[in-house]
Design a protein around this motif. Structure first.
Motif, PDB file in Angstrom:
ATOM      1  N   SER A  37       0.797  -1.228   0.000  1.00 45.74           N
ATOM      2  CA  SER A  37       0.000   0.000   0.000  1.00 45.74           C
ATOM      3  C   SER A  37       0.833   1.284   0.000  1.00 45.74           C
ATOM      4  O   SER A  37       0.274   2.379  -0.014  1.00 45.74           O
ATOM      5  CB  SER A  37      -0.964   0.002   1.194  1.00 45.74           C
ATOM      6  OG  SER A  37      -0.235  -0.037   2.413  1.00 45.74           O
ATOM      7  N   CYS A  38       2.134   1.190  -0.020  1.00 49.67           N
ATOM      8  CA  CYS A  38       3.014   2.361  -0.036  1.00 49.67           C
ATOM      9  C   CYS A  38       3.067   2.935  -1.454  1.00 49.67           C
ATOM     10  O   CYS A  38       3.479   2.242  -2.391  1.00 49.67           O
ATOM     11  CB  CYS A  38       4.408   1.948   0.423  1.00 49.67           C
ATOM     12  SG  CYS A  38       5.700   3.163   0.077  1.00 49.67           S
ATOM     13  N   PRO A  39       2.665   4.200  -1.654  1.00 47.80           N
ATOM     14  CA  PRO A  39       2.667   4.776  -3.003  1.00 47.80           C
ATOM     15  C   PRO A  39       4.073   4.911  -3.602  1.00 47.80           C
ATOM     16  O   PRO A  39       4.247   4.760  -4.812  1.00 47.80           O
ATOM     17  CB  PRO A  39       2.003   6.136  -2.821  1.00 47.80           C
ATOM     18  CG  PRO A  39       2.110   6.446  -1.376  1.00 47.80           C
ATOM     19  CD  PRO A  39       2.155   5.129  -0.653  1.00 47.80           C
ATOM     20  N   TYR A  40       5.073   5.169  -2.775  1.00 45.84           N
ATOM     21  CA  TYR A  40       6.440   5.278  -3.286  1.00 45.84           C
ATOM     22  C   TYR A  40       6.982   3.905  -3.694  1.00 45.84           C
ATOM     23  O   TYR A  40       7.742   3.787  -4.655  1.00 45.84           O
ATOM     24  CB  TYR A  40       7.358   5.941  -2.254  1.00 45.84           C
ATOM     25  CG  TYR A  40       6.935   7.357  -1.968  1.00 45.84           C
ATOM     26  CD1 TYR A  40       7.167   8.369  -2.895  1.00 45.84           C
ATOM     27  CD2 TYR A  40       6.271   7.684  -0.788  1.00 45.84           C
ATOM     28  CE1 TYR A  40       6.765   9.670  -2.654  1.00 45.84           C
ATOM     29  CE2 TYR A  40       5.852   8.984  -0.537  1.00 45.84           C
ATOM     30  CZ  TYR A  40       6.105   9.970  -1.468  1.00 45.84           C
ATOM     31  OH  TYR A  40       5.694  11.252  -1.231  1.00 45.84           O
ATOM     32  N   CYS A  41       6.549   2.881  -2.968  1.00 41.21           N
ATOM     33  CA  CYS A  41       6.926   1.512  -3.332  1.00 41.21           C
ATOM     34  C   CYS A  41       6.278   1.130  -4.660  1.00 41.21           C
ATOM     35  O   CYS A  41       6.924   0.517  -5.519  1.00 41.21           O
ATOM     36  CB  CYS A  41       6.494   0.528  -2.249  1.00 41.21           C
ATOM     37  SG  CYS A  41       7.305   0.787  -0.660  1.00 41.21           S
ATOM     38  N   ALA A  42       5.005   1.503  -4.829  1.00 44.34           N
ATOM     39  CA  ALA A  42       4.295   1.208  -6.077  1.00 44.34           C
ATOM     40  C   ALA A  42       4.986   1.890  -7.251  1.00 44.34           C
ATOM     41  O   ALA A  42       5.168   1.283  -8.322  1.00 44.34           O
ATOM     42  CB  ALA A  42       2.836   1.644  -5.975  1.00 44.34           C
ATOM     43  N   LYS A  43       5.383   3.127  -7.070  1.00 44.02           N
ATOM     44  CA  LYS A  43       6.105   3.864  -8.113  1.00 44.02           C
ATOM     45  C   LYS A  43       7.404   3.144  -8.468  1.00 44.02           C
ATOM     46  O   LYS A  43       7.733   2.978  -9.650  1.00 44.02           O
ATOM     47  CB  LYS A  43       6.407   5.279  -7.601  1.00 44.02           C
ATOM     48  CG  LYS A  43       7.321   6.098  -8.468  1.00 44.02           C
ATOM     49  CD  LYS A  43       7.653   7.421  -7.806  1.00 44.02           C
ATOM     50  CE  LYS A  43       8.692   8.197  -8.582  1.00 44.02           C
ATOM     51  NZ  LYS A  43       9.008   9.485  -7.946  1.00 44.02           N
ATOM     52  N   THR A  44       8.116   2.692  -7.457  1.00 42.93           N
ATOM     53  CA  THR A  44       9.397   2.022  -7.665  1.00 42.93           C
ATOM     54  C   THR A  44       9.202   0.672  -8.350  1.00 42.93           C
ATOM     55  O   THR A  44       9.911   0.351  -9.312  1.00 42.93           O
ATOM     56  CB  THR A  44      10.131   1.844  -6.321  1.00 42.93           C
ATOM     57  OG1 THR A  44      10.268   3.133  -5.704  1.00 42.93           O
ATOM     58  CG2 THR A  44      11.505   1.230  -6.511  1.00 42.93           C
ATOM     59  N   ARG A  45       8.247  -0.110  -7.882  1.00 38.67           N
ATOM     60  CA  ARG A  45       7.970  -1.414  -8.506  1.00 38.67           C
ATOM     61  C   ARG A  45       7.566  -1.244  -9.969  1.00 38.67           C
ATOM     62  O   ARG A  45       8.005  -1.995 -10.842  1.00 38.67           O
ATOM     63  CB  ARG A  45       6.874  -2.162  -7.741  1.00 38.67           C
ATOM     64  CG  ARG A  45       7.298  -2.697  -6.388  1.00 38.67           C
ATOM     65  CD  ARG A  45       6.243  -3.637  -5.801  1.00 38.67           C
ATOM     66  NE  ARG A  45       4.909  -3.068  -5.810  1.00 38.67           N
ATOM     67  CZ  ARG A  45       4.343  -2.410  -4.793  1.00 38.67           C
ATOM     68  NH1 ARG A  45       5.014  -2.233  -3.658  1.00 38.67           N
ATOM     69  NH2 ARG A  45       3.116  -1.935  -4.890  1.00 38.67           N
ATOM     70  N   SER A  46       6.739  -0.241 -10.239  1.00 41.91           N
ATOM     71  CA  SER A  46       6.285   0.021 -11.600  1.00 41.91           C
ATOM     72  C   SER A  46       7.455   0.383 -12.518  1.00 41.91           C
ATOM     73  O   SER A  46       7.545  -0.102 -13.647  1.00 41.91           O
ATOM     74  CB  SER A  46       5.244   1.146 -11.591  1.00 41.91           C
ATOM     75  OG  SER A  46       4.836   1.466 -12.883  1.00 41.91           O
ATOM     76  N   ALA A  47       8.346   1.219 -12.032  1.00 35.79           N
ATOM     77  CA  ALA A  47       9.516   1.624 -12.833  1.00 35.79           C
ATOM     78  C   ALA A  47      10.439   0.438 -13.080  1.00 35.79           C
ATOM     79  O   ALA A  47      10.944   0.262 -14.191  1.00 35.79           O
ATOM     80  CB  ALA A  47      10.265   2.748 -12.131  1.00 35.79           C
ATOM     81  N   ILE A  48      10.644  -0.392 -12.066  1.00 35.52           N
ATOM     82  CA  ILE A  48      11.493  -1.573 -12.214  1.00 35.52           C
ATOM     83  C   ILE A  48      10.904  -2.504 -13.269  1.00 35.52           C
ATOM     84  O   ILE A  48      11.608  -3.018 -14.130  1.00 35.52           O
ATOM     85  CB  ILE A  48      11.668  -2.289 -10.857  1.00 35.52           C
ATOM     86  CG1 ILE A  48      12.576  -1.448  -9.942  1.00 35.52           C
ATOM     87  CG2 ILE A  48      12.233  -3.698 -11.040  1.00 35.52           C
ATOM     88  CD1 ILE A  48      12.616  -1.922  -8.504  1.00 35.52           C
ATOM     89  N   LYS A  49       9.592  -2.677 -13.229  1.00 31.58           N
ATOM     90  CA  LYS A  49       8.919  -3.521 -14.216  1.00 31.58           C
ATOM     91  C   LYS A  49       9.053  -2.919 -15.612  1.00 31.58           C
ATOM     92  O   LYS A  49       9.341  -3.626 -16.580  1.00 31.58           O
ATOM     93  CB  LYS A  49       7.447  -3.683 -13.843  1.00 31.58           C
ATOM     94  CG  LYS A  49       6.692  -4.612 -14.757  1.00 31.58           C
ATOM     95  CD  LYS A  49       5.258  -4.799 -14.298  1.00 31.58           C
ATOM     96  CE  LYS A  49       4.512  -5.736 -15.226  1.00 31.58           C
ATOM     97  NZ  LYS A  49       3.125  -5.939 -14.801  1.00 31.58           N
ATOM     98  N   ALA A  50       8.856  -1.603 -15.736  1.00 29.55           N
ATOM     99  CA  ALA A  50       8.962  -0.927 -17.031  1.00 29.55           C
ATOM    100  C   ALA A  50      10.372  -1.033 -17.603  1.00 29.55           C
ATOM    101  O   ALA A  50      10.545  -1.091 -18.818  1.00 29.55           O
ATOM    102  CB  ALA A  50       8.552   0.534 -16.899  1.00 29.55           C
ATOM    103  N   LEU A  51      11.363  -1.073 -16.727  1.00 20.54           N
ATOM    104  CA  LEU A  51      12.751  -1.210 -17.161  1.00 20.54           C
ATOM    105  C   LEU A  51      13.092  -2.660 -17.516  1.00 20.54           C
ATOM    106  O   LEU A  51      14.190  -2.944 -17.999  1.00 20.54           O
ATOM    107  CB  LEU A  51      13.708  -0.703 -16.074  1.00 20.54           C
ATOM    108  CG  LEU A  51      13.731   0.811 -15.870  1.00 20.54           C
ATOM    109  CD1 LEU A  51      14.433   1.170 -14.571  1.00 20.54           C
ATOM    110  CD2 LEU A  51      14.393   1.492 -17.058  1.00 20.54           C
TER     111      LEU A  51
END
Length: 99
Positions: free
Chosen positions: A18-32
């Motif tokens: 539920s951490c929004p900064y974690c979600a942002k980070t996970r999303s970027a890692i996936k996009a990369l």
């Protein structure tokens, strides 16, 4: 940071859902297109303990960077983590082109 990039052996992201900064980070890692071990600190208390003992605080997201020399570095802040992962990907791509 380039020296550290060349020494990376394993990466692990300490996070919780539920951490929004974690979600942002996970999303970027996936996009990369990167595959990084996820360690949830809410569902697995041992991960929170590792984070506190190694990184010094329970703040997430936090990227644990294990090096070839057996050392661990702890990188906090979503933007810093995303930049590190992107730089690592660029370095690996560059090395592949020169091989």
């Amino acid at each position: 940071m380039t020296t550290l990039l060349a020494q990376v052996k394993k990466l692990a992201l300490y996070h919780y859902e539920s951490c929004p900064y974690c979600a942002k980070t996970r999303s970027a890692i996936k996009a990369l297109g990167q595959s990084i071990e996820l360690r949830n600190i809410q569902l697995q208390p041992e991960n929170r303990t590792e984070l506190l003992q190694g990184g010094g605080k329970a703040q997430v997201p936090c990227l644990r960077i294990d090096t070839d020399q057996g050392e661990s570095q702890w990188l906090y802040e979503s933007d810093d983590i995303i930049n590190f992962v992107a730089q690592q990907q660029n370095e690996l791509f560059r090395l592949a082109l020169t091989a």
